[in-house]
Design a protein around this motif. Structure first.
Motif, PDB file in Angstrom:
ATOM      1  N   LEU A 129       0.895  -1.091   0.068  1.00  0.00           N
ATOM      2  CA  LEU A 129      -0.207  -0.049   0.064  1.00  0.00           C
ATOM      3  C   LEU A 129       0.891   1.341  -0.042  1.00  0.00           C
ATOM      4  O   LEU A 129       1.105   2.544  -1.143  1.00  0.00           O
ATOM      5  CB  LEU A 129      -1.112   0.515   1.271  1.00  0.00           C
ATOM      6  CG  LEU A 129      -2.077  -0.660   1.434  1.00  0.00           C
ATOM      7  CD1 LEU A 129      -2.623  -1.078   2.784  1.00  0.00           C
ATOM      8  CD2 LEU A 129      -2.859  -1.284  -0.048  1.00  0.00           C
ATOM      9  N   GLY A 130       1.575   1.236   0.745  1.00  0.00           N
ATOM     10  CA  GLY A 130       2.949   2.050   0.784  1.00  0.00           C
ATOM     11  C   GLY A 130       2.308   3.576   1.426  1.00  0.00           C
ATOM     12  O   GLY A 130       2.235   4.474   1.280  1.00  0.00           O
ATOM     13  N   ILE A 131       1.290   3.656   2.799  1.00  0.00           N
ATOM     14  CA  ILE A 131       0.729   4.405   2.695  1.00  0.00           C
ATOM     15  C   ILE A 131       1.473   5.439   4.052  1.00  0.00           C
ATOM     16  O   ILE A 131       2.581   4.909   4.168  1.00  0.00           O
ATOM     17  CB  ILE A 131      -0.487   3.852   4.170  1.00  0.00           C
ATOM     18  CG1 ILE A 131      -1.509   3.419   2.926  1.00  0.00           C
ATOM     19  CG2 ILE A 131      -1.157   5.164   4.381  1.00  0.00           C
ATOM     20  CD1 ILE A 131      -2.345   2.830   3.685  1.00  0.00           C
ATOM     21  N   ASP A 132       1.710   6.539   3.194  1.00  0.00           N
ATOM     22  CA  ASP A 132       2.493   7.872   3.648  1.00  0.00           C
ATOM     23  C   ASP A 132       2.103   8.372   4.795  1.00  0.00           C
ATOM     24  O   ASP A 132       1.501   9.559   5.456  1.00  0.00           O
ATOM     25  CB  ASP A 132       3.195   9.264   2.986  1.00  0.00           C
ATOM     26  CG  ASP A 132       4.101   9.962   3.414  1.00  0.00           C
ATOM     27  OD1 ASP A 132       5.313   9.133   4.288  1.00  0.00           O
ATOM     28  OD2 ASP A 132       4.443  10.726   2.849  1.00  0.00           O
ATOM     29  N   TRP A 133       2.126   7.141   6.070  1.00  0.00           N
ATOM     30  CA  TRP A 133       1.800   8.154   7.894  1.00  0.00           C
ATOM     31  C   TRP A 133       2.646   8.936   7.692  1.00  0.00           C
ATOM     32  O   TRP A 133       3.963   8.716   8.137  1.00  0.00           O
ATOM     33  CB  TRP A 133       1.684   7.266   8.466  1.00  0.00           C
ATOM     34  CG  TRP A 133       1.203   5.848   8.310  1.00  0.00           C
ATOM     35  CD1 TRP A 133       1.065   4.720   7.510  1.00  0.00           C
ATOM     36  CD2 TRP A 133      -0.649   5.998   8.511  1.00  0.00           C
ATOM     37  NE1 TRP A 133      -0.346   3.730   7.311  1.00  0.00           N
ATOM     38  CE2 TRP A 133      -1.376   5.223   8.012  1.00  0.00           C
ATOM     39  CE3 TRP A 133      -1.593   6.831   8.941  1.00  0.00           C
ATOM     40  CZ2 TRP A 133      -2.597   3.812   8.259  1.00  0.00           C
ATOM     41  CZ3 TRP A 133      -3.196   6.708   9.469  1.00  0.00           C
ATOM     42  CH2 TRP A 133      -3.813   5.516   7.921  1.00  0.00           C
TER      43      TRP A 133
END
Length: 183
Positions: A154-158
């Motif tokens: 997913l590579g979510i940039d939290w």
């Protein structure tokens, strides 16, 4: 209700900005009106449940969805600030596995429409935050699923500041490759 709709990079996920009336006494805005929601979005939804949570800084809740009885959610923050994330879990969708995220806060008064068929989560970026959301179906714990918040696919940039604080069910979230999704 004056409502501005702002598209996201996932067409079905919508940012809603209500018209806020303010003066030296404070402010007023209509946080939900079914007629205005339908007129602005083209969506007719019946909301059946309201939920309210309070969380401390760095708490990450999600990414949640119900595989049966999917819930559409209209979410907003009444105190503090969060980074809110939505992931498309509809296998046939051109945006399957893609995410979009934005800051929701008491200050910006933005709301987010999270359609059925999507996973949803948020991380608190202020000292604490109160989060309210309306749902189009009831909570069925036996159908609730958690997608891994940190799935590399997913590579979510939290906006992380150290390790997030997670519930056990969120720490055990499944990778997208192993998750039940919507056909």
């Amino acid at each position: 209700m004056n409502l501005t709709v702002i598209p996201t990079d996932i067409p079905e996920v919508l940012i809603l900005e209500p018209k806020v009336f303010g003066d030296d006494r404070g402010f007023f805005f209509e946080s939900f009106n079914a007629k205005a929601f339908e007129a602005a979005t083209g969506l007719k939804r019946e909301f059946v449940q309201d939920n309210h949570s309070r969380s401390a800084r760095n708490v990450l809740r999600g990414l949640h969805y119900q595989i049966q009885h999917p819930q559409g959610k209209l979410v907003r923050v009444t105190s503090g600030e969060v980074f809110d994330v939505v992931v498309d879990l509809r296998r046939g969708s051109p945006t399957f596995g893609k995410w979009t995220g934005l800051t929701l806060s008491a200050e910006n008064k933005r709301q987010l429409w999270v359609p059925e068929g999507f996973a949803h989560g948020f991380m608190v970026t202020s000292e604490s935050a109160e989060f309210l959301y309306k749902t189009t179906d009831y909570w069925y714990p036996e159908h609730e699923r958690s997608l891994a918040w940190n799935d590399p696919a997913l590579g979510i940039d939290w906006p992380l500041d150290g390790e997030p604080t997670l519930a056990a069910k969120d720490a055990a979230g499944k990778l997208l490759a192993d998750a039940e999704v919507f056909e």
